[in-house]
Design a protein around this motif. Structure first.
Motif, PDB file in Angstrom:
ATOM      1  N   SER A  36     -16.398   3.797   2.094  1.00 34.37           N
ATOM      2  CA  SER A  36     -16.870   4.870   2.966  1.00 34.37           C
ATOM      3  C   SER A  36     -18.163   5.457   2.419  1.00 34.37           C
ATOM      4  CB  SER A  36     -15.770   5.929   3.018  1.00 34.37           C
ATOM      5  OG  SER A  36     -16.317   7.174   3.226  1.00 34.37           O
ATOM      6  N   ASP A  85       0.836  -1.219   0.000  1.00 33.59           N
ATOM      7  CA  ASP A  85       0.000   0.000   0.000  1.00 33.59           C
ATOM      8  C   ASP A  85       0.861   1.255   0.000  1.00 33.59           C
ATOM      9  OD1 ASP A  85       0.877  -0.765   2.466  1.00 33.59           O
ATOM     10  OD2 ASP A  85      -0.882  -0.027   3.561  1.00 33.59           O
ATOM     11  N   LYS A 109      -6.599  -6.882   0.444  1.00 32.83           N
ATOM     12  CA  LYS A 109      -6.492  -6.363   1.828  1.00 32.83           C
ATOM     13  C   LYS A 109      -7.541  -5.272   2.033  1.00 32.83           C
ATOM     14  CE  LYS A 109      -1.433  -7.009   1.853  1.00 32.83           C
ATOM     15  NZ  LYS A 109      -0.130  -6.331   2.059  1.00 32.83           N
ATOM     16  N   PRO A 110      -8.838  -5.635   2.096  1.00 32.14           N
ATOM     17  CA  PRO A 110      -9.893  -4.611   2.093  1.00 32.14           C
ATOM     18  C   PRO A 110      -9.866  -3.675   3.298  1.00 32.14           C
ATOM     19  CG  PRO A 110     -10.823  -6.818   2.391  1.00 32.14           C
ATOM     20  CD  PRO A 110      -9.384  -6.996   2.094  1.00 32.14           C
ATOM     21  N   THR A 111      -9.519  -4.179   4.461  1.00 31.08           N
ATOM     22  CA  THR A 111      -9.655  -3.334   5.659  1.00 31.08           C
ATOM     23  C   THR A 111      -8.601  -2.233   5.684  1.00 31.08           C
ATOM     24  OG1 THR A 111      -8.332  -5.008   6.765  1.00 31.08           O
ATOM     25  CG2 THR A 111     -10.728  -5.108   7.089  1.00 31.08           C
ATOM     26  N   GLU A 112      -7.416  -2.491   5.125  1.00 28.55           N
ATOM     27  CA  GLU A 112      -6.316  -1.518   5.261  1.00 28.55           C
ATOM     28  C   GLU A 112      -6.307  -0.470   4.151  1.00 28.55           C
ATOM     29  OE1 GLU A 112      -2.760  -3.933   5.355  1.00 28.55           O
ATOM     30  OE2 GLU A 112      -3.956  -5.558   6.225  1.00 28.55           O
ATOM     31  N   THR A 113      -7.041  -0.708   3.065  1.00 28.83           N
ATOM     32  CA  THR A 113      -6.820   0.151   1.887  1.00 28.83           C
ATOM     33  C   THR A 113      -8.087   0.853   1.386  1.00 28.83           C
ATOM     34  OG1 THR A 113      -7.066  -1.831   0.540  1.00 28.83           O
ATOM     35  CG2 THR A 113      -4.833  -1.151   1.049  1.00 28.83           C
ATOM     36  N   GLN A 114      -9.098   1.011   2.264  1.00 30.12           N
ATOM     37  CA  GLN A 114     -10.335   1.670   1.815  1.00 30.12           C
ATOM     38  C   GLN A 114     -10.070   3.084   1.322  1.00 30.12           C
ATOM     39  OE1 GLN A 114     -13.964   1.619   4.012  1.00 30.12           O
ATOM     40  NE2 GLN A 114     -13.573  -0.405   4.863  1.00 30.12           N
ATOM     41  N   GLN A 138     -17.947  -1.999   2.249  1.00 35.75           N
ATOM     42  CA  GLN A 138     -16.527  -1.787   2.528  1.00 35.75           C
ATOM     43  C   GLN A 138     -16.055  -0.401   2.102  1.00 35.75           C
ATOM     44  OE1 GLN A 138     -16.430  -5.317   0.408  1.00 35.75           O
ATOM     45  NE2 GLN A 138     -14.701  -6.134   1.535  1.00 35.75           N
TER      46      GLN A 138
END
Length: 985
Positions: free
Chosen positions: A691, A463, A495-500, A689
């Motif tokens: 915002s 990322d 890596k969905p949680t870290e890169t929204q 996922q």
């Protein structure tokens, strides 16, 4: 004393003296006089007045004098056809002369006099010479038939000369046979459907018998003729091959290549299990290797032909790899061609040798050669699986050298190796990431981003790496932007949680802030996929990719077959079929190899096998981008056959404008009428996922995606490239500055005519063998015209004019042929107006408005370059709506604004506005501030680029200031030059 004395006299009254000498009784004096006449003719003096006197000198037994008179006759017969008829009797008489040299000379000259009036008088002498007892006369007469056919085809057919020519193929003299074949082949080329060369086994036998005793050029004519024959079976094919094989040891390289062409074609019919087939393969290698010991230019031609042969039958040269190793003193064009052939011949048996060579080449000083060598290592890894590991370690060694361009090329090829061998060599990724900061070329950056995105789960800080690229997103090339968008979406799915935040940032940049339609389309597709069904998005974006093929640069099979049939000709050097570059109707027959014996498949080899899946559609030949002179020399100067009017200027601004400014104009313009807003989807569910602040992307509509998508590839995207939604800064109200300027009507008077610069000399006569071209450019009724004056300052008549342009910044190309309807006589001038279109091939030139032109006539092809005023490209629908103008001016970055001074201009602001409007520079509004008039103007180029201008005019001050804003700032300098020219003339 040498003959140079004849070229040194410049006396007055010389013609009168020569006339007297030509009528002298003394033979020597007469001969001297004719030599002086020929000398004067050679240096361009007009000595046609002496025609009757020179013709009288034909009545002589002296062969040298006769040759000189015939030379004079050939030159002036066209301009004096009535006088030339006087010579006919002498021709008839000379055709019966006891001396065969004189008979042959007479018939040769007859063929060279291209005058319709006298051709019918020459039929009888020609008929006698075709049946002459002397072979020298017969062989000359055979060529004369082809020349006569070119002048008057119907006459030749009516007189039965073609049948006589066919009979000459059975002649006892090999040179007569060769010339008869050459003449029939020439005639057959201009009449592709006529079955003139009716080849059968008996005829072929006669040709093969003559082959051994001909001169080298006679052998080439016969071999080329044999190549057009299709044998009945493999036995006949083998028999012909056996009789042609000795030609492979000829000293002339053209004979060798013609023999190779015949053998390559007839081998198709031989069974592969035949002993002779293997013998023939072995015999073909030595002559091809020998060709590589010639001078570099011949080597290059041989290598281009070998490249084709190796693609068709790599087994011929599979043991000759060392011959293609590069020598230190080879020119670059030979080095690059050898490199290409080395890769094609690479196999498990020789790969160690090849890799050692390529690694050496990668440390050379020539940058282009080094780049190609590094790419070659990658191609070897993809082609020979067993060598992949060794290739990767070689590439890693090269990366450790830290030489910038070597590192970048290595990363590009490693990306391809990853695609060919997934999950095998990923351990090198860490080494690649160390060199991230040194990458400055778009292809290398895109390759590195692909690697990071594809293997994001193995890279801890993926990322951060991608975020570092995102910082300068708008400065990246389209290739990098597209790759970055895809890589970040891949990272998000892994890596969905870290890169929204990161994915939202890139989607916003790609859709809302970008002018590039490809980027926006891809952004919207990803956005909608992620918003509606993340599982489906994962299946689409992270799907397993097909492995890349071994050879990506093989010539398409049907084209390769045609090129094999043209070995030894220009087609085999250009790697294009003759129809792509030969003028007129000649050479457009498409040749194919005969079906191979046993099965219809091509040779069983790794190289050709990889192309088996390619469709059999006719090949589209894409020319590679060479140097500009090379391009211009390759031009096809044939006038276009179907010529329509140039395309009308596009008028898509209303559609594009609404788009470009989104819905933000209502607050921006206050009371002005607002354009309809772009519809937004309201029914699209948000991804859990993503915002919740992110807007849903708008639905596609023709208005949004159609837009005014101009913009030349060389210049960057045009103004009309639609933006989906406005940046946030556009929705805030604007106070002061530009918004009040639109309150004024700013009445503009009637426009004057469009500005056209005065004519200048583009091509001086001394550089073009007497042809002088002066010209200018004008825009009349929406059509760009190239207005030229052609002047003939030579002594001979000029005909057959044609014109072609090189690739240029705005795609200018002739919209029709160059209309010079009558021959251009000496000292005559003619005015020509050539309409131009803007749909030709585009390439950025330096300077931008430079145009390289080739003009052809019956004498030669001439090249020159000129510059066109960019005002010729301002289209008639270049007037922007006021609201659009204001929003666009604010949207273009201030860095793109250029300011110029126009000095010594004494026009009022209204007069300046009228003058500019005549050339499609439209005044949108005018306001006066502290005695200074400010004109706000817009213009649109033919490729869709918009230019906005602010012109400041102070009463009593002869110096104007013009500020220009444009998405493609490169054009600003040219636009300013046009402004200055329009206002001062």
């Amino acid at each position: 004393m040498t003959d140079s004395k004849y070229f040194t006299t410049t006396k007055k009254g010389e013609i009168f003296e020569l006339k007297a000498e030509l009528n002298s009784d003394k033979k020597e004096k007469k001969k001297e006089a004719v030599k002086k006449v020929i000398a004067s003719m050679t240096v361009g003096k007009d000595v046609s007045a002496l025609f009757p006197d020179v013709v009288n000198c034909m009545q002589t037994d002296n062969l040298e004098l006769k040759k000189l008179v015939y030379l004079y006759l050939m030159n002036y017969a066209k301009s004096q056809p009535d006088m030339a008829i006087m010579a006919v009797n002498t021709f008839v008489k000379d055709c019966e002369d006891p001396n065969p040299l004189i008979r042959a000379l007479a018939v040769r000259t007859m063929g060279c006099i291209r005058v319709d009036k006298i051709t019918e008088y020459l039929c009888e002498p020609l008929r006698k010479c075709l049946k002459d007892e002397d072979p020298y006369v017969r062989k000359t007469a055979a060529v004369c038939v082809a020349k006569l056919h070119d002048i008057n085809a119907q006459l030749v057919e009516d007189q039965g000369f073609l049948d006589t020519l066919k009979d000459l193929i059975s002649d006892s003299n090999p040179m007569v046979v060769a010339n008869a074949v050459a003449a029939l082949s020439e005639i057959a080329e201009s009449h592709p459907n006529s079955n003139l060369l009716d080849l059968n086994p008996q005829t072929i036998n006669k040709l093969l018998t003559a082959l051994n005793e001909c001169t080298e050029w006679g052998q080439i004519f016969i071999l080329d003729c044999l190549a057009n024959y299709t044998p009945r079976d493999d036995r006949e094919s083998q028999s012909i091959c056996e009789r042609v094989t000795p030609r492979l040891s000829h000293a002339n390289s053209a004979v060798v290549l013609s023999a190779v062409k015949v053998l390559m074609k007839f081998m198709e019919m031989l069974p592969k299990d035949l002993d002779y087939y293997g013998t023939l393969l072995k015999k073909l290698a030595p002559p091809l290797v020998t060709l590589l010991s010639a001078e570099p230019e011949l080597q290059y031609v041989a290598l281009r032909n070998i490249n084709l042969i190796v693609q068709r039958r790599p087994e011929i040269l599979k043991h000759e790899m060392k011959v293609f190793f590069v020598k230190y003193n080879d020119p670059i064009y030979v080095k690059l061609e050898k490199l290409d052939i080395m890769i094609r011949l690479a196999s498990q048996a020789n790969i160690a040798q090849v890799l050692a060579e390529l690694k050496e080449y990668a440390t050379e000083v020539d940058v282009d050669f080094v780049r190609k060598a590094v790419r070659a290592i990658g191609r070897c890894a993809i082609k020979v699986e067993q060598s992949a590991e060794r290739c990767v370690s070689t590439l890693l060694d090269l990366i450790q050298t830290k030489v910038n361009y070597v590192v970048q090329e290595a990363i590009v090829v490693i990306k391809d190796i990853f695609r060919k061998y997934p999950n095998k060599y990923e351990s090198v990724i860490a080494t690649l990431c160390e060199n991230l900061d040194s990458l400055d070329e778009p292809e290398a950056r895109a390759a590195m981003i692909w690697i990071v995105g594809e293997y994001a789960e193995r890279i801890d800080n993926a990322d951060e790496l991608l975020e570092s690229f995102l910082e300068g997103f708008h400065d990246e090339s389209t290739q990098v932007q597209l790759q970055l968008l895809t890589a970040i979406v891949k990272l998000f799915l892994k890596k969905p949680t870290e890169t929204q935040e990161l994915v939202q940032q890139v989607l916003s940049l790609a859709t809302q802030d970008s002018d590039n339609p490809d980027l926006r389309d891809r952004g919207y597709i990803y956005w909608r996929l992620l918003s509606t069904d993340p599982v489906a998005a994962k299946e689409v974006v992270l799907a397993e990719k097909p492995l890349i093929s071994e050879e990506t640069d093989l010539i398409e099979p049907t084209l390769l077959e045609e090129l094999i049939c043209h070995i030894g000709t220009l087609a085999s050097v250009y790697h294009k079929p003759p129809s792509a570059f030969v003028e007129g109707s000649r050479g457009v027959q498409h040749k194919r190899l005969p079906g191979s014996a046993g099965s219809g498949e091509s040779v069983d080899s790794p190289d050709t096998g990889s192309a088996a899946g390619v469709s059999e559609a006719p090949p589209a030949v894409i020319p590679s981008q060479g140097d500009l002179l090379g391009d211009l020399l390759n031009l096809d100067l044939t006038p276009p056959t179907a010529t329509g009017p140039p395309p009308a200027p596009s008028s898509g601004m209303q559609m594009g404008a609404m788009d470009l400014l989104g819905g933000g104009l209502d607050s921006l313009m206050g009371d002005e009428s607002e354009p309809p807003p772009i519809p937004l989807r309201t029914d699209t569910p948000q991804s859990p996922q993503l915002s919740h602040q992110s807007p849903s992307p708008p639905d596609y509509s023709p208005t949004e995606l159609g837009g005014d998508l101009g913009g030349s590839p060389a210049m960057g995207a045009g103004f009309g490239a639609p933006a989906a939604a406005m940046p946030a800064s556009f929705s805030a109200p604007v106070s002061g500055g530009l918004d009040d300027l639109f309150d004024l009507g700013g009445g503009v008077g009637m426009p004057m005519g469009a500005y056209s610069p005065p004519k200048t000399v583009w091509l001086p006569a001394m550089k073009a063998k007497g042809l002088e071209i002066s010209g200018t450019f004008a825009r009349r009724a929406g059509v760009i015209q190239m207005e030229m004056t052609l002047t003939n300052k030579a002594m001979s008549v000029m005909t057959d004019f044609a014109i072609q342009f090189n690739r240029n910044s705005f795609g200018l190309a002739p919209a029709g042929p160059l209309q010079v309807l009558t021959p251009l006589s000496p000292n005559q001038s003619i005015e020509v107006a050539l309409p131009l279109s803007t749909v030709g091939p585009v390439m950025k030139m330096e300077p931008l408005s430079n145009l390289q032109v080739a003009v052809k006539n019956n004498i030669d092809v001439f090249y020159f370059s000129c510059q066109y005023p960019i005002s010729m490209l301002f289209v008639e629908d270049g007037k922007m709506e006021r609201q659009v103008f204001l929003a666009t001016w604010k949207d273009i970055p201030n860095d793109n604004e250029s300011q110029f001074q126009i000095k010594d201009c004494h026009l009022s602001s209204d007069a300046a506005s009228n003058k500019l409007q005549g050339s499609n520079v439209f005044t949108i509004a005018k306001r006066t501030v502290e005695g200074q008039d400010m004109l706000y103007q817009s213009m649109k180029l033919t490729n869709g680029i918009w230019v906005l201008a602010e012109l400041r005019v102070q009463a009593g001050n002869p110096n104007y200031t013009v500020s220009l804003k444009c998405r493609a700032p490169e054009v600003s300098q040219c636009v300013f030059q046009s402004y200055e020219a329009m206002l001062k003339n």
